[in-house]
Scaffold this active site. Structure first.
Site, PDB file in Angstrom:
ATOM      1  N   ASP A   1     -20.902   1.328 -53.145  1.00  0.00           N
ATOM      2  CA  ASP A   1     -20.473   0.936 -54.486  1.00  0.00           C
ATOM      3  C   ASP A   1     -19.232   1.701 -54.936  1.00  0.00           C
ATOM      4  O   ASP A   1     -18.226   1.110 -55.337  1.00  0.00           O
ATOM      5  CB  ASP A   1     -21.602   1.164 -55.497  1.00  0.00           C
ATOM      6  CG  ASP A   1     -22.790   0.237 -55.266  1.00  0.00           C
ATOM      7  OD1 ASP A   1     -22.593  -0.818 -54.644  1.00  0.00           O
ATOM      8  OD2 ASP A   1     -23.899   0.582 -55.690  1.00  0.00           O
TER       9      ASP A   1
ATOM     10  N   ASP B   1     -29.904   3.218 -64.161  1.00  0.00           N
ATOM     11  CA  ASP B   1     -28.901   4.272 -64.124  1.00  0.00           C
ATOM     12  C   ASP B   1     -27.748   4.026 -65.090  1.00  0.00           C
ATOM     13  O   ASP B   1     -27.161   4.969 -65.632  1.00  0.00           O
ATOM     14  CB  ASP B   1     -28.363   4.461 -62.704  1.00  0.00           C
ATOM     15  CG  ASP B   1     -29.320   5.254 -61.842  1.00  0.00           C
ATOM     16  OD1 ASP B   1     -30.203   5.930 -62.396  1.00  0.00           O
ATOM     17  OD2 ASP B   1     -29.181   5.206 -60.603  1.00  0.00           O
TER      18      ASP B   1
END
Length: 411
Positions: free
Chosen positions: A16, A125
């Protein structure tokens, strides 16, 4: 656009965040400051600086915060006994506010206008990062690429990385989302998205599969002082060393595998497989010591506090006034949580093998089945009469009402 402005990116070196660097430069025209916060990722950090620079970062920070993580985040959560939904020991949850704190510090140091992260729009998150950042500096802008870019899957990210010439270790065949710190490793995605699928034995990194663990049990002694572990097997260790040592001991005995379908804050269920060897042993030992030294009412109320504490941590509210207030209560309960616990570890099981404390409330003279001179068993009769008095009165009133009804009806 943030032409020429600095943006601090929470960088891990994974798929990511490696993709996010060129994407931010391409779409925002900004200068990327990659910040890798070392919470115990281990070997992952060896090449993280080179990977970030190769991906287009202008500058890289690698901050070692392992001791702070253990002392200021892990130990308070352990003392609280906080466990999310009966299983999850919050390894990712309490690491995120610490990472956010360091990102804000770096942003201030660099004069950055924004912080970027690689959390998805489906996960917890994003909340943990952004709520923590807002709590520490609400003036900072936040960029969350997963919520706005055209890449819709990890497969798309892999293709984008190839196009940009960015080397990544994730492949379409091994596509687990992994979060790693010194407390745990989480595994999500891939075949784990079907809760019927048993985790493959080669999934684990910290723990030996229980069926391959030794055929003989291993004993471990853990000493606590005011709820904090200070010794392992009679050896005094620093906080980080305690976690590292227990990860080895518990891991080789198959202890600490947690498989849970949990309720995410954003409203959906997700399946995660967590490896938490040291945490599993510490929570078990800490609870055994509390059984010995806490009175009934304090322990029962602390269980309620533990659940609320877990929810706060899981939901990203570490920097909330309530969490700080709960810490004050927890610290009071831990004043006498001092002593030694002996555990037997065997093929994934943690079995209590003994506990002792100078503050123990257990009195053998009172509970013995042998002859004693401290307890008069005749006293129990009066206690039972008073304890059961409300039920006795109710039964008498019910009988009287029934008799009055029968008399009225001519029965």
């Amino acid at each position: 656009m943030l032409d020429g402005e600095k943006v601090v990116l929470a960088y891990s070196g994974g798929l990511d965040t490696s993709v996010i660097i060129p994407w931010l430069k391409e779409n925002y025209g900004c200068e990327i400051i990659a910040a890798c916060i070392d919470v115990g990722q281990g070997s992952e950090l060896k090449t993280v600086r080179e990977k970030a620079l190769a991906s287009g970062a202008a500058k890289v920070y690698v901050e070692d915060v392992k001791e702070e993580l253990v002392k200021d985040y892990i130990f308070p959560t352990l003392k609280a006994g906080a466990v999310y939904e009966g299983k999850y020991l919050l390894g990712t949850s309490f690491a995120r506010p610490l990472i956010a704190k360091k990102l804000v510090e770096i942003a201030h140091k660099e004069g950055a206008k924004a912080i970027a992260h690689g959390a998805t729009g489906k996960g917890n998150d994003q909340v943990r990062f952004e709520v923590s950042i807002h709590a520490l500096d609400p003036s900072l802008k936040i960029i969350a690429p997963w919520r706005i870019w055209d890449l819709k899957s990890r497969e798309d990210e892999i293709e984008y990385a190839k196009k940009k010439g960015i080397p990544v270790s994730v492949t379409k065949d091994k596509i687990y989302s992994v979060d790693n710190n010194m407390w745990h490793i989480s595994h999500e995605g891939g075949d784990l998205e079907d809760p019927w699928n048993e985790p493959k034995s080669d999934l684990y990194d910290m723990i030996v599969p229980p069926e391959k663990a030794p055929d003989v049990p291993e004993y471990v002694l853990i000493e606590f002082k005011k709820g904090i572990p200070v010794k392992v097997n009679e050896k005094e260790l620093k906080p980080v060393e305690i976690i590292e040592e227990l990860n080895k001991i518990a891991g080789r005995n198959g202890v600490g595998i947690i498989d849970i379908v949990e309720n995410r804050l954003v409203g959906m269920k997700s399946r995660g497989v967590y490896e938490t060897p040291a945490g599993t042993v510490l929570y078990s030992a800490h609870k055994e010591l509390e059984y010995l030294v806490l009175d009934k009412e304090t322990m029962r109320f602390k269980d309620i506090v533990a659940q609320k504490y877990a929810d706060l941590v899981y939901n990203g509210l570490w920097f909330s006034p309530l969490r700080e207030a709960l810490d004050a209560f927890v610290d009071k309960t831990q004043e006498n949580v001092t002593g030694i616990v002996k555990l037997k570890l065997y093929k994934g099981n943690v079995i209590n093998a003994g506990s002792k404390s100078p503050y123990s409330l257990y009195n053998e003279e009172f509970v013995t089945f042998g002859e004693d001179e401290v307890y008069n068993q005749k006293d129990a009769e009066g206690f039972i009469n008073l304890f059961g008095l409300p039920l006795k009165i109710k039964a008498l009133m019910d009988m009287n009402r029934k008799d009055d009804f029968n008399e009225t009806m001519g029965r």
